[in-house]
Design an enzyme around this catalytic site. Structure first.
Site, mmCIF file in Angstrom:
data_model
loop_
_atom_site.group_PDB
_atom_site.id
_atom_site.type_symbol
_atom_site.label_atom_id
_atom_site.label_comp_id
_atom_site.label_asym_id
_atom_site.label_seq_id
_atom_site.Cartn_x
_atom_site.Cartn_y
_atom_site.Cartn_z
ATOM 1 N N GLU A 37 2.245 9.287 11.105
ATOM 2 C CA GLU A 37 2.147 10.240 10.009
ATOM 3 C C GLU A 37 2.183 11.522 10.626
ATOM 4 O OE1 GLU A 37 -1.301 11.582 7.945
ATOM 5 O OE2 GLU A 37 -1.787 9.597 7.906
ATOM 6 N N LYS A 126 -6.168 4.031 1.738
ATOM 7 C CA LYS A 126 -7.052 4.338 2.948
ATOM 8 C C LYS A 126 -8.511 4.923 2.434
ATOM 9 C CE LYS A 126 -6.323 9.168 3.749
ATOM 10 N NZ LYS A 126 -5.511 10.143 4.688
#
Length: 205
Positions: A37, A126
């Site tokens: 990412e 997450k």
């Protein structure tokens, strides 16, 4: 639900520039990563992300982090992004990303946030910032979450402590400053990526 890459570690390249992106992403992929990412608070991410997707999109799950608004998701979908990571729970961001067929891993801290994210369609979670909560907290939170949902530790994860998070029930982790700091050499990125892959392989035995 299985996490869809071979290695459940997400490389977070915060602060990377378009000039550096291809080389550093190549270094982490060569080490064994297959999810990356680029956070949207990185310089000129509008250039870096499509460039990385074009070069490595068939080799890895390439996406964006620190995604805060649905319109950013629209923009990222046009760039070919497949992964959306957020620091918070914004249901409309999650729903929009899911509508494009993207994998969404939003950041949460509490059971309420986690279930709100799952209700909006998130396929993974997450726990952020993990280091502030510790493995025992995640283990307790995991007890009430659906067992098939992949949970990632993000924030303060190092090669030395990665095993603690896996023992707590995390499928893997998102790796930021211990993997990549803005301005570091490609060699340093490769070295840290290799250390994380080795740590994961040893901890997951």
């Amino acid at each position: 639900m299985q996490w869809q890459t071979n290695l459940p570690l997400i490389a977070i390249l915060r602060g990377i520039t378009p000039d550096e992106a291809i080389a550093h992403v190549g270094a982490v992929l060569d080490a064994g990563f297959d999810a990356v990412e680029i956070p949207l608070n990185s310089p000129e991410w509008e250039k870096s992300i499509p460039a990385v997707v074009q070069v490595y999109g068939d080799r890895a799950l390439i996406g964006a982090g620190t995604v805060l608004k649905p319109e950013q998701v629209d923009q990222l979908a046009q760039m070919g992004c497949k992964l959306i990571v957020t620091p918070n729970i914004q249901p409309e961001v999650i729903r929009r990303a899911v509508s494009y067929g993207m994998t969404v891993c939003p950041g949460c801290a509490t059971a309420s946030e986690a279930f709100n994210a799952l209700e909006a369609g998130a396929q993974a979670l997450k726990i952020f910032p993990s280091s502030a909560f510790g493995p025992a907290y995640i283990k307790a939170l995991k007890a009430v979450l659906p067992p098939e949902i992949p949970v990632f530790a993000v924030g303060g994860v190092t090669p030395e402590n990665l095993g603690q998070w896996l023992d707590a029930g995390c499928v893997g982790a998102g790796l930021g400053s211990d993997l990549y700091r803005a301005g570091q050499t490609v060699e340093r990125t490769a070295q840290q990526a290799t250390a994380f892959v080795k740590a994961y392989q040893e901890a997951a035995k």
